[in-house]
Design an enzyme around this catalytic site. Sequence first.
Site, PDB file in Angstrom:
ATOM      1  N   ASP A   1       1.882   2.868  -5.666  1.00 47.64           N
ATOM      2  CA  ASP A   1       2.150   2.164  -4.414  1.00 47.64           C
ATOM      3  C   ASP A   1       3.621   1.784  -4.306  1.00 47.64           C
ATOM      4  OD1 ASP A   1      -0.991   0.293  -4.190  1.00 47.64           O
ATOM      5  OD2 ASP A   1      -0.506   2.392  -3.806  1.00 47.64           O
TER       6      ASP A   1
ATOM      7  N   TYR B   1       5.741   4.758  -3.366  1.00 52.69           N
ATOM      8  CA  TYR B   1       5.525   5.058  -1.947  1.00 52.69           C
ATOM      9  C   TYR B   1       6.316   4.080  -1.077  1.00 52.69           C
ATOM     10  CZ  TYR B   1       3.130   5.646   2.514  1.00 52.69           C
ATOM     11  OH  TYR B   1       2.842   5.853   3.842  1.00 52.69           O
ATOM     12  N   ASP B   2       6.245   2.794  -1.418  1.00 49.68           N
ATOM     13  CA  ASP B   2       6.970   1.779  -0.647  1.00 49.68           C
ATOM     14  C   ASP B   2       8.474   2.018  -0.690  1.00 49.68           C
ATOM     15  OD1 ASP B   2       4.745  -0.978  -1.540  1.00 49.68           O
ATOM     16  OD2 ASP B   2       4.600   0.573   0.008  1.00 49.68           O
TER      17      ASP B   2
ATOM     18  N   SER C   1      -2.423  -1.737   8.043  1.00 56.51           N
ATOM     19  CA  SER C   1      -2.223  -1.859   6.607  1.00 56.51           C
ATOM     20  C   SER C   1      -1.571  -3.212   6.332  1.00 56.51           C
ATOM     21  CB  SER C   1      -1.324  -0.736   6.089  1.00 56.51           C
ATOM     22  OG  SER C   1      -1.896   0.522   6.324  1.00 56.51           O
TER      23      SER C   1
ATOM     24  N   LYS D   1      -7.528  -8.858  -3.690  1.00 58.47           N
ATOM     25  CA  LYS D   1      -7.465  -7.600  -2.949  1.00 58.47           C
ATOM     26  C   LYS D   1      -8.377  -6.586  -3.650  1.00 58.47           C
ATOM     27  CE  LYS D   1      -4.167  -4.343  -0.930  1.00 58.47           C
ATOM     28  NZ  LYS D   1      -4.790  -3.101  -1.440  1.00 58.47           N
TER      29      LYS D   1
ATOM     30  N   ARG E   1     -10.853   3.270   8.239  1.00 53.10           N
ATOM     31  CA  ARG E   1      -9.602   2.895   8.898  1.00 53.10           C
ATOM     32  C   ARG E   1      -8.904   4.096   9.507  1.00 53.10           C
ATOM     33  NH1 ARG E   1      -5.906  -0.891   5.680  1.00 53.10           N
ATOM     34  NH2 ARG E   1      -5.838   0.824   4.185  1.00 53.10           N
TER      35      ARG E   1
ATOM     36  N   GLU F   1     -13.790  -4.346   2.597  1.00 55.50           N
ATOM     37  CA  GLU F   1     -13.678  -3.252   1.636  1.00 55.50           C
ATOM     38  C   GLU F   1     -15.052  -2.800   1.173  1.00 55.50           C
ATOM     39  OE1 GLU F   1     -10.761  -1.728   0.419  1.00 55.50           O
ATOM     40  OE2 GLU F   1      -9.858  -2.854   2.075  1.00 55.50           O
TER      41      GLU F   1
ATOM     42  N   LYS G   1       1.049  -7.220  -5.523  1.00 61.18           N
ATOM     43  CA  LYS G   1       0.476  -6.254  -6.457  1.00 61.18           C
ATOM     44  C   LYS G   1       0.849  -6.637  -7.888  1.00 61.18           C
ATOM     45  CE  LYS G   1      -1.531  -3.126  -3.812  1.00 61.18           C
ATOM     46  NZ  LYS G   1      -1.089  -1.721  -3.821  1.00 61.18           N
TER      47      LYS G   1
END
Length: 392
Positions: A33, A36-37, A82, A173, A194, A234, A385
Amino acid sequence: MAKSVQEQIEHLRDQIREHDRRYYVDAAPIISDQDYDMLLAELRDLETANPELITPDSPTQRVAGMPIEGFTTVAHARPMYSIDNTYDVESLRKWAARTFETVDAKLAKIDAELSAGEAELADLKGDRDKAAIQARQKLEARHDEFREKRDTLLEKADEDGYPVDGGYFVDPKVDGVAISLRYERGKLVLAATRGDGVLGDDVTQNIRAVRAVPLVLREHKKCPVPDVLEIRGEMYMPTAEFERLNAAFVAAGEEPFANPRNATAGTLKQLDPRIVAERRLQFMAHGRGEFQHSSLPVSGEGQGGAFTTHDEFLDAVAAWGLATNPRSKNCDSIDTVWRVIQGFEAERAKLPYGVDGMVVRVDRYDHQERLGYTSRFPRWCIAYKYAAEQAT
């Protein structure tokens, strides 16, 4: 030969689209993640420096992802955004600082006074008579006074952890697949993934096979069932079920799933609901979409109805018969939020399901509406995270 800025931008867009496809469509990401960010941040910085190169189809200009092929595509009544990520306490505090500056009532009054004073000074600009000079001096002194009050208020807010009226709501989360459940007059009529946040896949038949999702909402005296209710949450596979399923695959000579999230995504793509029913998926509610109730007022853009806070709404969701996270916390400041995040890091390993972080949001709905959205994320919430989840 060095690439031009436009070529760099197009290359980044292609990379991000490929990773979106792997993550949202294939449920098989190949980067973390955080990586990607970083790609997305690099693209956003280049586009900010070169706004003439921004196009409507850029990954920075939409929510994210694509619907999975093989199912009917449906439009969400309200976008499924998101959540932006953070990986350290400094970034978390910066988010809290921006939030405080947007919603704090005292700061808003000071800013209103400063704006009014600046407008009056602008009207007097160029006047050189004695009265105008005295008026300007008075206004400038008053402006300095309010500027000092503003600085003092922000310094105190920093010391106190940027407390906002109504506080922050923090919940684990859950590492699963985002689903929207639509109930009309208390009955489940649609379940959708989604997808890209605007369009998703109709997986109603599969979700109907999941016992954790009630087909009819439970009536409750204090919380009448709405005419229309969309619950966001979720869908996930408990660790024990994931291990059982993979053991069965290995015994049959088949390739096991890489992780519980992939197992959940793969299960939801099954065309036979009987297979879904055998896999014991679970659902955890954490958000809301459309809300309509003939006997209750609708509050603003967020469609919260009679609820003033997210905490109140989730209490009602639990009363209607859907699971919510019992480990959610209300916090008075971002410093308290950070202590909760740190304390939960060791506890999460003991949970019977995967958790990859903590979601922090402003609890009051009117504050959420004031903060609004970017093209991809709500400004009123952020996901922290954990370090173990930042690696590939």
